[in-house]
Enzyme design. Structure first.
Site, short mmCIF file in Angstrom:
data_model
loop_
_atom_site.label_atom_id
_atom_site.label_comp_id
_atom_site.label_asym_id
_atom_site.label_seq_id
_atom_site.Cartn_x
_atom_site.Cartn_y
_atom_site.Cartn_z
N LYS A 45 43.41 38.88 51.03
CA LYS A 45 42.21 39.69 50.79
C LYS A 45 40.92 38.96 51.18
CE LYS A 45 44.11 43.36 48.88
NZ LYS A 45 45.53 43.05 49.12
N ASP A 121 44.39 50.24 49.38
CA ASP A 121 44.35 49.91 47.95
C ASP A 121 42.95 49.46 47.55
OD1 ASP A 121 45.01 47.71 49.74
OD2 ASP A 121 45.06 46.45 47.95
N ASP A 122 42.65 49.61 46.27
CA ASP A 122 41.41 49.11 45.66
C ASP A 122 40.15 49.68 46.32
OD1 ASP A 122 43.21 47.68 44.29
OD2 ASP A 122 42.71 45.74 45.15
N ASP A 226 55.69 43.57 45.15
CA ASP A 226 56.00 43.09 43.80
C ASP A 226 55.01 42.00 43.36
OD1 ASP A 226 57.16 42.41 41.38
OD2 ASP A 226 59.20 42.58 42.15
N ASN A 227 54.25 42.30 42.30
CA ASN A 227 53.25 41.37 41.79
C ASN A 227 53.75 40.57 40.59
OD1 ASN A 227 51.01 41.97 43.55
ND2 ASN A 227 50.87 43.94 42.52
N ASP A 232 46.28 35.80 40.60
CA ASP A 232 44.87 35.71 40.98
C ASP A 232 43.94 36.46 40.03
OD1 ASP A 232 45.65 38.25 41.68
OD2 ASP A 232 44.85 38.19 43.71
#
Length: 812
Positions: A45, A121-122, A226-227, A232
């Site tokens: 990111k 995402d986000d 998969d997180n 973070d």
């Protein structure tokens, strides 16, 4: 390599924070090949050209680095997936933005990349005015762009799409009824795979039922991002536990599974090793008796990691015999030009953002040797041992014995000697298996603690709830119960000692790469354990029961965390609901656990493997403490000739009143050489002043009578009387307790000094204090800065009370 039907299993570098280096990625590819994984997705990111500056093409230098990665992955038999995140500011209806998106992906395609991902995402669900006129919904806009890019790239066999609603908790109103997911499932070209994280951003488990539901809506099996080991979102947490909560049978319901692991590269050995075991088990599970067991996979990974840790760090580890065939060419890092200097945080995504780091910056000492560390040690020793008995010090160093707990059984500490076993300072050697198990157990998984952490928290919770059994003013309880408390305390202290030795071993171990990545977390837990251990030692015979007018341990506990993080999380919560991991939970079980500024600070730039211990004061410490403050006084005045006639004068002034009248509020710091500092406290300044005038001052006048004729003696005696000056009621009303820092040590690792002070504040709070103050000379900028960082604020200037000192205070 046709990936249209192959199960994709591997790693996604998709976290917020500093991207991995090129050399680390090459090591990653070696690991993945060794463990049978097949896919790597590039998507950090904080690579600006991946997300924020997605429109910009890569420079020639960056192209070369990216090409090297693609070639290296192919050599290892891996599929390299390049991802782009344009969703923050793309105008979906803009032909210009679409052209720039195609230009960027064409550039990567020409470097040899054959697999791609587009991530939304986000980002906000809202559309700009132009997009609102061109598309009927947010989902239609995304699908339109994804389909066009997929066709533009020639319909590659692997093309991934990350939706904005990428987990069950983000779907509105639910997974099965989400208009957004329904549109994506219906309109997105069928050969495009859709990313999903499970019921949560960080899912405790993945179930067949949940995956079947989303598969029905998306009209295709999802690919799981998969997180489970993502860290973070919390600068105090690290996850070294095994891949768990995902049965191999799930593979039949999935397009693939990519693990988004810890930001710290070296922390991912066990997670990826066990992921490989999980993947191989799923492929071999045609025989029913062959099952994936996380505990067995962890045991195998632990032994392999021990072998890895015993290897000296080589650039890219290319010197290992098994990897001689791999390229030894050294290149720069792709993220060097693109890494965002600060972390951008947003709500919810395949991996949630980390808070601005407090204590997670890696140590900057040289990887090559220990010269810097040894120099620090020598400076520490010399700075506070000058003038001492050199022969005795050498004996202590040779024996290397570390006094861990209180002295004799039944003494003031009351903890059996067996709990205070001697330990050796870590040398330059690999971590032992028991230490690695301890390390993993303390940094296990986001929803689950390892055995060592569970024991630590269970013991601390029990000792907290039953401390009345060993209170100072309740001697009527059954002796058997008190001994049970002390036995449980011995076990708790033993785990804390193991944590201290683990910290020392990590710092002095062979693998410097592991040190750089794991040090902030091990250091943070070491500090928290120092405070907790000191506090448990202090409780025995010092904590006041409910009958005390000053307050009590139980009464003060409404300020403490009454629920552990594991209980607070539950099945339905994300792990970031309770931050700090084991360190945070231990902290919240202490009376001042809610004061985060006492526990959160950055690690030192120069790690030291020195072993420290904080414990309550014992009478035997008086001689050493008096000698220490006498040396400090000589150092301040610059000449030993200026020492007073009587050797006890300085000690009697600086330490004597507190050690004589309230020794239970004195905390001592020691290292392998012995006592190296202490901090003194007074729980009730008003009553202390009366006792001092009634008992201490007459004793001092008898000890230093005027007829001796020693000017220094009389001057110090007058200073002793002046030190007991009155403080205004307005101050004592809010801050009834006082700190005295005359013997506070000056260490390279200032966090140990903070822990020493925090231990005393914890004791004062436990016995009912609501606030504490400290008087410091206005010229002592270092001490003023030290206290300010711990939450102390200036209350009174010296002129207001006809004294030079500045009074700083903080509420507890």
């Amino acid at each position: 390599m046709d990936g249209s039907s192959e199960f994709l299993c591997g790693v996604v570098e998709g976290f917020y924070g500093r991207p991995w280096s090129m050399e680390q990625r090459k090591v990653l590819f070696q690991w993945m090949q060794r463990w049978g994984l097949n896919t790597y997705l590039y998507g950090p990111k904080d690579d600006l050209k991946h997300r924020l500056l997605w429109r910009e093409v890569y420079s020639p230098e960056e192209e070369g680095q990216l090409r090297t990665l693609i070639v290296e992955s192919e050599k290892r038999g891996l599929r390299f997936v390049y991802s782009l995140s344009p969703g923050q500011d793309i105008v979906f209806s803009s032909s210009c933005d679409l052209s720039l998106l195609k230009r960027k992906l064409r550039q990567v395609s020409e470097l040899g990349c054959q697999a791609f991902a587009i991530l939304f995402d986000d980002i906000d669900h809202s559309l700009c005015q132009a997009d609102s006129q061109a598309f009927s919904s947010f989902a239609h806009a995304q699908v339109s762009v994804a389909n066009e890019i997929y066709r533009f790239l020639g319909e590659p066999p692997v093309f991934l799409f990350c939706p904005t609603e990428y987990c069950g908790s983000l779907c509105s109103p639910s997974v099965s009824k989400s208009p957004y997911l329904m549109t994506v499932g219906e309109d997105l070209l069928h050969n495009i795979s859709i990313i999903w994280t499970g019921s949560k951003v960080i899912s405790r488990e993945l179930s067949v039922e949940g995956l079947s539901e989303v598969q029905s809506v998306l009209q295709r099996p999802p690919l799981v991002w998969d997180n489970l080991h993502a860290n973070d979102y919390d600068s105090r947490r690290l996850f070294l536990g095994p891949f768990k909560g995902r049965y191999p049978q799930l593979a039949t319901h999935l397009r693939g599974l990519l693990l988004n692991p810890n930001c710290e590269f070296e922390a991912n050995y066990i997670p990826l090793h066990t992921l490989g075991t999980w993947y191989r088990t799923g492929r071999e599970e045609k025989k029913e008796e062959y099952q994936y067991c996380p505990e067995m996979a962890l045991s195998t990974a632990l032994h392999d990691w021990m072998d890895e840790l015993s290897q000296p760090l080589q650039p890219g580890r290319q010197s290992r015999q098994a990897d001689q065939r791999s390229s030894g060419q050294k290149s720069g890092t792709l993220e060097s030009a693109n890494c965002h200097p600060t972390t951008t945080t947003r709500e919810g995504r395949p991996k949630p953002p980390r808070e601005p780091p407090q204590g997670d910056s890696p140590p900057t000492s040289s990887p090559e040797g220990e010269e810097g560390e040894e120099g620090v040690r020598r400076g520490e020793e010399g700075g506070r041992r000058e003038g001492g008995d050199g022969e005795e010090r050498e004996k202590k160093l040779h024996n290397n014995q570390f006094r861990q707990g209180p002295g004799q059984p039944g003494g003031p500490g009351g903890v059996p000697r067996e709990a205070q076993g001697r330990v050796l300072c870590g040398g330059k050697a690999p971590l032992s298996e028991s230490q690695i198990r301890l390390l993993v157990g303390l940094h296990y998984l986001p929803h689950e603690h390892g055995p060592s952490a569970q024991r630590l928290l269970q013991d601390l919770t029990w000792l907290k709830a039953h401390c009345h059994l060993v209170s100072a003013n309740d001697k009527k309880g059954p002796q058997q119960k008190a001994e049970e408390w002390r036995g449980r305390a011995a076990g708790f202290l033993g785990v804390c000692e193991e944590i201290a030795v683990l910290h020392s071993s990590v710092v002095s171990g062979v693998s410097r790469a592991v040190l750089y990545d794991l040090y902030p977390y091990v250091w943070d837990l070491r500090n928290t354990a120092l405070v907790a251990k000191a506090f448990i030692c202090w409780l025995d015979g010092r904590v006041l029961s409910d009958s005390s007018p000053l307050g009590s341990w139980r009464n003060c506990f409404h300020w403490c965390g009454t629920t552990t993080g594991a209980e607070l999380l539950g099945v339905e919560s994300e792990p970031w609901v309770f931050k700090g991991g084991v360190s945070g939970e231990v902290q919240m079980l202490l009376p001042i656990g809610s004061n985060s500024e006492l526990f959160s600070h950055p690690p030192p730039l120069f790690p030291t493997s020195r072993l420290y211990n904080i414990r309550p004061y014992h009478n035997k410490d008086k001689v050493e403490l008096y000698r220490m403050v006498r040396q400090l006084q000589q150092g301040t005045q610059g000449s030993p000739d200026s020492s007073p006639a009587h050797p006890d004068l300085i000690g009697d002034r600086c330490l004597g009143p507190c050690l004589a009248l309230c020794p239970e509020y004195s905390m001592v710091l020691e290292d392998e050489l012995g006592v190296c500092g202490c901090v003194l406290g007074i729980v009730d300044v008003r009553s202390f002043a009366k006792r001092c005038q009634a008992c201490w001052m007459p004793a001092m006048r008898d000890k230093y009578p005027p007829r001796t004729g020693h000017a220094n003696s009389q001057e110090v005696l007058q200073q002793i009387e002046g030190d007991q000056g009155e403080y205004p009621d307005s101050l004592l009303y809010h801050f009834p307790s006082q700190l005295r820092l005359d013997a506070l040590p000056d260490l390279v690792d200032v966090s140990v000094t903070r822990c020493l002070l925090t231990s005393l504040l914890t004791a004062l709070k436990a016995n009912g204090s609501q606030g504490v103050f400290c008087e410091v000379q206005p010229t002592d900028r270092m001490r003023l800065d030290f206290l300010t960082k711990l939450g102390f604020l200036e209350i009174i200037r010296g002129e207001a009370r006809h004294r030079e000192g500045v009074v700083l205070g903080r509420l507890l």
